[in-house]
Every structure is written in C-alpha cells, then in structure tokens.
Scaffold this active site. Structure first.
Site, PDB file in Angstrom:
ATOM      1  N   CYS A  37       2.724   0.981  11.649  1.00 22.86           N
ATOM      2  CA  CYS A  37       3.961   0.709  11.118  1.00 22.86           C
ATOM      3  C   CYS A  37       4.283   1.875  11.336  1.00 22.86           C
ATOM      4  CB  CYS A  37       3.850   0.847   9.640  1.00 22.86           C
ATOM      5  SG  CYS A  37       2.241   1.537   9.237  1.00 22.86           S
TER       6      CYS A  37
ATOM      7  N   GLY B  98       0.609  -1.287   0.255  1.00 23.67           N
ATOM      8  CA  GLY B  98      -0.069  -0.185   0.013  1.00 23.67           C
ATOM      9  C   GLY B  98       0.918   1.420  -0.211  1.00 23.67           C
ATOM     10  N   THR B  99       1.954   1.378   0.537  1.00 25.56           N
ATOM     11  CA  THR B  99       2.877   2.782   0.565  1.00 25.56           C
ATOM     12  C   THR B  99       3.018   2.852  -1.003  1.00 25.56           C
ATOM     13  OG1 THR B  99       3.362   2.143   2.947  1.00 25.56           O
ATOM     14  CG2 THR B  99       5.361   3.641   1.621  1.00 25.56           C
TER      15      THR B  99
ATOM     16  N   ALA C 275      -2.482  -6.246   0.365  1.00 19.83           N
ATOM     17  CA  ALA C 275      -3.038  -8.055   0.165  1.00 19.83           C
ATOM     18  C   ALA C 275      -2.829  -8.179   1.949  1.00 19.83           C
ATOM     19  CB  ALA C 275      -2.100  -8.601  -0.286  1.00 19.83           C
ATOM     20  N   HIS C 276      -1.689  -7.523   3.156  1.00 20.08           N
ATOM     21  CA  HIS C 276      -2.051  -8.151   3.908  1.00 20.08           C
ATOM     22  C   HIS C 276      -3.091  -7.658   5.200  1.00 20.08           C
ATOM     23  CE1 HIS C 276       0.379  -5.257   6.526  1.00 20.08           C
ATOM     24  NE2 HIS C 276       0.049  -4.357   5.232  1.00 20.08           N
TER      25      HIS C 276
ATOM     26  N   THR D 200      10.437  -7.743 -12.276  1.00 19.68           N
ATOM     27  CA  THR D 200      10.075  -8.727 -12.137  1.00 19.68           C
ATOM     28  C   THR D 200       8.735  -9.415 -11.332  1.00 19.68           C
ATOM     29  OG1 THR D 200      11.770  -9.321 -13.080  1.00 19.68           O
ATOM     30  CG2 THR D 200      10.395 -11.091 -11.985  1.00 19.68           C
TER      31      THR D 200
ATOM     32  N   ASN E  21      -8.081   3.748   8.573  1.00 20.93           N
ATOM     33  CA  ASN E  21      -7.045   1.950   9.839  1.00 20.93           C
ATOM     34  C   ASN E  21      -7.730   2.537  11.255  1.00 20.93           C
ATOM     35  OD1 ASN E  21      -5.437   4.799   9.136  1.00 20.93           O
ATOM     36  ND2 ASN E  21      -4.214   3.870  10.281  1.00 20.93           N
TER      37      ASN E  21
END
Length: 366
Positions: free
Chosen positions: A311, A69-70, A187-188, A224, A138
């Site tokens: 975070c 997200g960052t 995702a997390h 990649t 959040n």
C-alpha cells in the site's frame, strides 16, 4: 487461475462475510435512529462489535470502528495527549507518517525491536509519552516482544499502542495479556471487506476523536457507521477465531517453500528466519535477482506474491523494514514476500516453487 499468495496485502473475502454483508445492505436503518429499522441496524453493529472484541479478548466497549487500520493507527497516535511518540523503525507507514518527529527505535538483524535502545530512549522522554510497536511485521512476519516493550514503557509512565493488523487471525493473543493500551485491527487482512477496521482502547483512556461531527462510536469517531462493512468484519473475525488452529498449520507449507528454494539457491536469505514469525509469512532474497524481475516472472506464471509494503506506492522499491534490519541495498532490492491465508492450498505453494525454480535456473544460465 492465479495462485494467490499475497494475503498480507489483502485476503480474499470469506464467502460467509460476503453473505452477511449482503444481508446487512438490505437493512434500511441508520444505527443512530431510534425506530425499528434503526434498532435493527444498531443490533447488527453491536453483534459485530462483540465478535471483533472476542478476536482480541477485550470487552466490546473497547472497540471503536474506523475506516481501516490506517485511520485506527492515526487515531491512536494523534488522539492521545502524548508528550512524545516512539516507534520501532519497522512500523507500517501509517504509524511512521502519522505525526512529525517520531523517535525511531532500531531493529536487530533478526527484525526485533532493540529493547536496550528503547530503554535508553524512554529515559530521555517525559511521562505520558507513547510507544508504538506492531505485534507482527507485515513484511517479514517477525513477532515482536510486545510484553517486554510494555514492561519498559509502563515503568517509564508511557502508553503502548500495538498495531496487530497482520497478527489478528493468524496467531492467538489477548490484548489484556499483552498489556498494551491501544490496539489496531483491520478487516481485509483476515477475510473481511476493505475499508473497515477498529481501534481497541479502554473507555477510560483520554482519547480524543479526530473525525468530529457526530456522537457515533461513543464520541470517539464521528460518522454514520459502515453497517455492511462492520457486519462483514464481525463475521470474518468470528470465523478467523474459530480457524486459528488451521492457520497455524500454514507454517508447514511456508517452511516447505523455504526448504525447497534454499536447496536450489544455497545463498538464499530468509529474513527473520531465526526468530518467531507468523506461520503464513516468508520474506526471502537472493542477491542479484531483482525483486521486480521475480514479481513479473511469477505473475506471468500465474503466481501472485509481493515485494515490500503493497500500500505504500504501488511500485517495487527497497523496504524500510529490511533496511532497518541491516540488509544491503542488493538484498533489500531482491526481497520478495510470500504470504498464505485462509484459502491457501498445497498446490499453490508447489506452483510457486516450480515457477521460482524455473526463474532462478534461467537467471543462472544467463
């Protein structure tokens, strides 16, 4: 066994996502290669892209995979040729610190962006500016009036970026219905792996890559692809979409927690309690009962909750979100956040209520 109630920091990975990642790790191909193994890897990436797109109701071509997200927030704010950037004072630090001289728009006491202040600010900036507002906070879970923000911003010729990291998988929404131009996912937060996220943006948007050196992600994000992470993200997004009704029921557990501890501590403050919130999130404070004391006591009792944004520093410190809502230093320094998720059960909440009650009674007896 710890009662884990810190899903807004990170959710435990879903077993289905872990299994999908293990299978992807066994694939030897690079998704940019044209041989058979490469084409298999590419197919897995595109299947995951479609699943992530479905979570937000957009075309898969809009999904740009990132490292989280960052990075997605930074790509949104730094990749567009925006004349000025405006953001609510309650945004995540990855928005507030992405570029210098962001114009901050204040919050109401309930934690919603001040629409009158936004309207006035938009009159002072040139067309081609960008407004960034999260879908849900959040720390407090407060759901922002994104459609109203979009209406004001688009009328002023500004783009709108929406950080939907906390909302995805917890409340139903469609990016097209919200009307935003860019959206961030991670995702997390919904049971996928850490280290992978996405920025959703129309292919027609004039977005320049920040990370260069390859043509991946339609030349919008070089490097990649993280095949296993992307596959895990896709599987978690797929399950999160299916389980949205189940996640909505977490509001009953959240409300039970708030009722029970308020009966013990009548002076308890529930931040954002008067406006729509995510069903899984509760941010509460009892003045004089320090957040650090609560976190340590609950941890010793086998209950994991948090204070502020996990975070930011790894330390307990007053929240800029609560401060923007007008909370006093004592209130902000006493606030804890409880956040439930896909594996939460009633027993976790009962354990929290018992442990918090014991702590509160000890604090009053001291």
């Amino acid at each position: 066994m710890t009662a884990y109630l810190d899903y807004n920091a990170t959710a435990p990975i879903r077993p289905e996502a872990l299994d999908a990642m293990a299978a992807a790790l066994a694939e030897p191909g690079n998704a940019s290669s044209v041989h058979g193994p490469g084409r298999r890897a590419r197919r897995l990436v595109e299947e995951a892209r479609a699943k992530v797109a479905a979570l937000a109701g957009v075309d898969p071509a809009w999904v740009i995979f990132t490292s989280g997200g960052t990075e997605a927030n930074n790509l949104a704010l730094r990749g567009l040729p925006a004349q000025r950037i405006l953001a609510s004072a309650g945004e995540h630090d990855s928005v507030l610190q992405a570029v210098p001289e962001i114009m901050l728009i204040g919050l109401s006491a309930d934690g919603e962006i001040d629409l009158d202040a936004l309207s006035a600010a938009l009159e002072t900036v040139p067309e081609g500016s960008l407004v960034s507002v999260m879908l849900a906070n959040n720390e407090t879970g407060v759901i922002q009036p994104v459609e109203a923000v979009v209406s004001l911003a688009h009328a002023a010729g500004a783009w709108v970026h929406c950080d939907a990291v906390q909302a995805a998988g917890k409340i139903p929404f469609r990016m097209i219905d919200l009307g935003v131009d860019l959206m961030t996912l991670s995702a997390h937060k919904l049971g996928g792996p850490p280290g992978v996220g996405a920025l959703l943006a129309s292919p027609e948007l004039p977005l320049s890559a920040l990370q260069r050196g390859g043509g991946q992600e339609r030349r919008r994000r070089a490097g990649t692809e993280n095949l296993a992470g992307i596959v895990g993200f896709g599987r978690a997004a797929e399950i999160a979409l299916e389980e949205l009704p189940k996640l909505q029921k977490l509001g009953e557990l959240r409300d039970h927690f708030e009722r029970e501890i308020k009966s013990l501590a009548p002076g308890l403050k529930v931040f954002g309690g008067a406006v729509p919130r995510l069903p899984n999130t509760s941010c509460v404070a009892v003045a004089g009962l320090a957040a650090e004391t609560q976190l340590m006591a609950l941890d010793l009792a086998g209950v994991a909750v948090s204070s502020g944004a996990a975070c930011s520093s790894g330390k307990v410190q007053p929240s800029h979100v609560l401060t923007a809502m007008g909370a006093s230093p004592d209130e902000a320094g006493s606030a804890i956040r409880v956040s439930l998720g896909w594996a939460s059960v009633p027993e976790d909440v009962e354990r929290l209520i018992a442990a918090w009650g014991d702590l509160y009674r000890r604090s009053k007896a001291a």
